[in-house]
Design an enzyme around this catalytic site. Structure first.
Site, mmCIF file in Angstrom:
data_model
loop_
_atom_site.group_PDB
_atom_site.id
_atom_site.type_symbol
_atom_site.label_atom_id
_atom_site.label_comp_id
_atom_site.label_asym_id
_atom_site.label_seq_id
_atom_site.Cartn_x
_atom_site.Cartn_y
_atom_site.Cartn_z
ATOM 1 N N THR A 131 35.063 37.590 42.107
ATOM 2 C CA THR A 131 35.699 36.810 41.038
ATOM 3 C C THR A 131 37.211 37.032 41.125
ATOM 4 O O THR A 131 37.886 36.374 41.895
ATOM 5 C CB THR A 131 35.130 37.174 39.651
ATOM 6 O OG1 THR A 131 35.171 38.592 39.467
ATOM 7 C CG2 THR A 131 33.706 36.688 39.505
ATOM 8 N N LYS A 158 31.219 43.750 44.181
ATOM 9 C CA LYS A 158 32.361 43.073 43.580
ATOM 10 C C LYS A 158 32.741 43.838 42.328
ATOM 11 O O LYS A 158 31.913 44.455 41.661
ATOM 12 C CB LYS A 158 32.053 41.616 43.264
ATOM 13 C CG LYS A 158 31.003 41.347 42.197
ATOM 14 C CD LYS A 158 31.438 41.397 40.750
ATOM 15 C CE LYS A 158 32.618 40.532 40.455
ATOM 16 N NZ LYS A 158 32.985 40.625 38.983
ATOM 17 N N THR A 179 32.075 46.238 35.376
ATOM 18 C CA THR A 179 31.827 44.835 35.675
ATOM 19 C C THR A 179 31.738 44.728 37.154
ATOM 20 O O THR A 179 32.713 44.447 37.813
ATOM 21 C CB THR A 179 32.946 43.918 35.253
ATOM 22 O OG1 THR A 179 33.025 43.963 33.890
ATOM 23 C CG2 THR A 179 32.655 42.502 35.619
ATOM 24 N N GLU A 229 42.308 45.063 38.589
ATOM 25 C CA GLU A 229 43.141 43.891 38.316
ATOM 26 C C GLU A 229 44.594 44.292 38.075
ATOM 27 O O GLU A 229 44.910 45.070 37.168
ATOM 28 C CB GLU A 229 42.584 43.138 37.106
ATOM 29 C CG GLU A 229 41.299 42.407 37.442
ATOM 30 C CD GLU A 229 40.651 41.748 36.243
ATOM 31 O OE1 GLU A 229 39.798 40.876 36.470
ATOM 32 O OE2 GLU A 229 40.979 42.109 35.105
ATOM 33 N N ASN A 252 44.204 38.684 32.788
ATOM 34 C CA ASN A 252 43.163 38.546 31.759
ATOM 35 C C ASN A 252 43.586 37.642 30.605
ATOM 36 O O ASN A 252 42.725 37.193 29.834
ATOM 37 C CB ASN A 252 42.771 39.933 31.238
ATOM 38 C CG ASN A 252 41.899 40.647 32.235
ATOM 39 O OD1 ASN A 252 40.715 40.369 32.348
ATOM 40 N ND2 ASN A 252 42.477 41.559 32.992
#
Length: 403
Positions: free
Chosen positions: A149, A175, A186, A272, A398
């Site tokens: 993602t 992932k 996640t 991220e 985000n």
């Protein structure tokens, strides 16, 4: 143990990854398949809000398996009765093409929460996946790419070990980039192996290895609705089936632990917006439980992460995070060190601050990979946790995730 980069399909496994149209341009559906039935093991998110595929998988987790069908771009989470029907339909459609039962396939999804799957695209993707199934390295790469993602890189690792004079491959891909926090993150992780091992032994090993790998990483403190780690073992290597602890059990456990550990670190490094990979080691704790609590508390602290973003040797934030971890330790005996390829520096000794070279500490903390070592005097236990710094880009990524 022979370690190789990339996802290498073990004997008897096939894979495929395609673009079904769930995402605009990138591959978004993956299939891993073994014609031979597999023993399986699985672990799932601890979030009470569980995505439809997680609920489905938990209902069939103890049955033999032939594969995993997965999509990215849509989490199929908080989607009600239709979401559960869609998850089941993904398995049913896949099984139909491969002349199997729907219970033979795990189902996984990842992406945006609260949106129903476009089942026309899903069904098209499944048809294309089956058509493209292959034992090739290219197909393995396609499958690995299709579950990403916000990830910026594929996360893959393979090892080969000898069990009963047979080559056994343990190979996985994962992932994960944001919403990463114990227990589970996640993340999706799919591991395949041609080892012959019982379901009970495989589940026992996975439960143990997850504790020191995926449950020891944190990017942002958020635990997802979709976290799933799956292992399939089809027995095609030809070793004697592992049904009890012993030498073969230990060899396989070490191999699986290595694969999961490498994948866990890759997830933490690819957090991220991350600019810095952080490793936190705790030594001399009273128990393994205490060591894990301490390491995880430090690596999960947003203030610690922010200090690393600024390359600031603010050790007080580390001791503070240890203090509220819930672990038992003696603060007056703690020693703290920072280290990287630029060297190491002690910043706290016996619970008291010491003079240190701020310029040297800054240089150490400017490196892309930084370690924190907390040495205690309460016992012999140790643990390691992994994470990353907290940057402006994390908020940017985000803030417009659905755009």
């Amino acid at each position: 143990m022979i370690v190789s980069e990339g996802f290498k399909l073990p004997k008897g496994f096939m894979a495929a990854g395609v673009h079904a149209g769930i995402k605009k341009y990138k591959k978004d559906m993956a299939l891993v398949y073994s014609p031979s039935a597999c023993a399986s093991a699985s672990t799932y998110t601890t979030n009470k809000v569980k995505a439809a595929p997680v609920i489905y998988d938990m209902s069939i987790k103890d049955l033999p398996k032939h594969g995993i069908i997965a999509n990215s771009g849509n989490a199929n989470a908080v989607t009600g009765a239709k979401g559960l029907e869609d998850a089941s339909m993904m398995a049913f459609e896949t099984a139909g093409y491969l002349k199997a039962r729907k219970e033979d396939f795990f189902v996984c999804s990842t992406g945006v929460i609260g949106v129903h799957l476009d089942m026309d695209k899903i069904k098209y993707g499944i048809k294309e996946l089956v058509k493209n199934l292959s034992e090739s390295d290219a197909s393995a790469k396609d499958a690995s790419e299709a579950i990403l993602t916000t990830d910026t890189v594929r996360k893959e690792c393979s090892v080969t070990v000898r069990i009963d004079d047979k080559d056994v491959i343990v190979s996985g891909f994962a992932k994960g980039s944001g919403m990463i926090h114990p227990n589970m993150a996640t993340m999706l992780c799919f591991v395949t192996t041609d080892c012959a091992i019982s379901h009970e032994m495989l589940q026992h090993i996975l439960g143990d290895t997850v504790e020191d790998t995926f449950n020891m990483i944190s990017v942002d403190g958020d635990t997802s609705t979709n976290d799933t780690c799956l292992v399939l073992a089809n027995g095609q290597a030809g070793n004697k089936e592992i049904i009890a602890e012993g030498e073969a059990y230990d060899i396989f456990k070490e191999a699986l632990s290595h694969v999961l550990g490498r994948l866990a670190c890759m997830i933490a490094k690819d957090g991220e917006g991350a600019g810095r990979f952080i490793e936190v080691k705790v030594e001399g704790a009273a128990s393994v439980k205490d060591a894990r609590l301490l390491a995880r508390s430090v690596v999960s602290s947003n203030l610690v992460k922010a200090a690393f973003f600024g390359s600031d040797a603010n050790w007080g934030r580390i001791l503070c995070a240890m203090g509220y971890s819930g672990a038992s330790f003696t603060p007056e005996k703690v020693k703290l060190l920072f280290s990287s390829e630029k060297g190491s520096v002690v910043v706290l000794e016996d619970g008291e601050p010491i003079r240190f070279d701020e310029a040297k500490a800054k240089a150490i903390l400017l490196e892309p990979s930084v370690s924190v070592l907390a040495v205690l005097s309460d016992g012999q236990a140790k643990a390691t946790a992994w994470g990353c710094d907290l940057t402006y880009d994390y908020v940017r990524i985000n803030g417009d995730y659905r755009s």
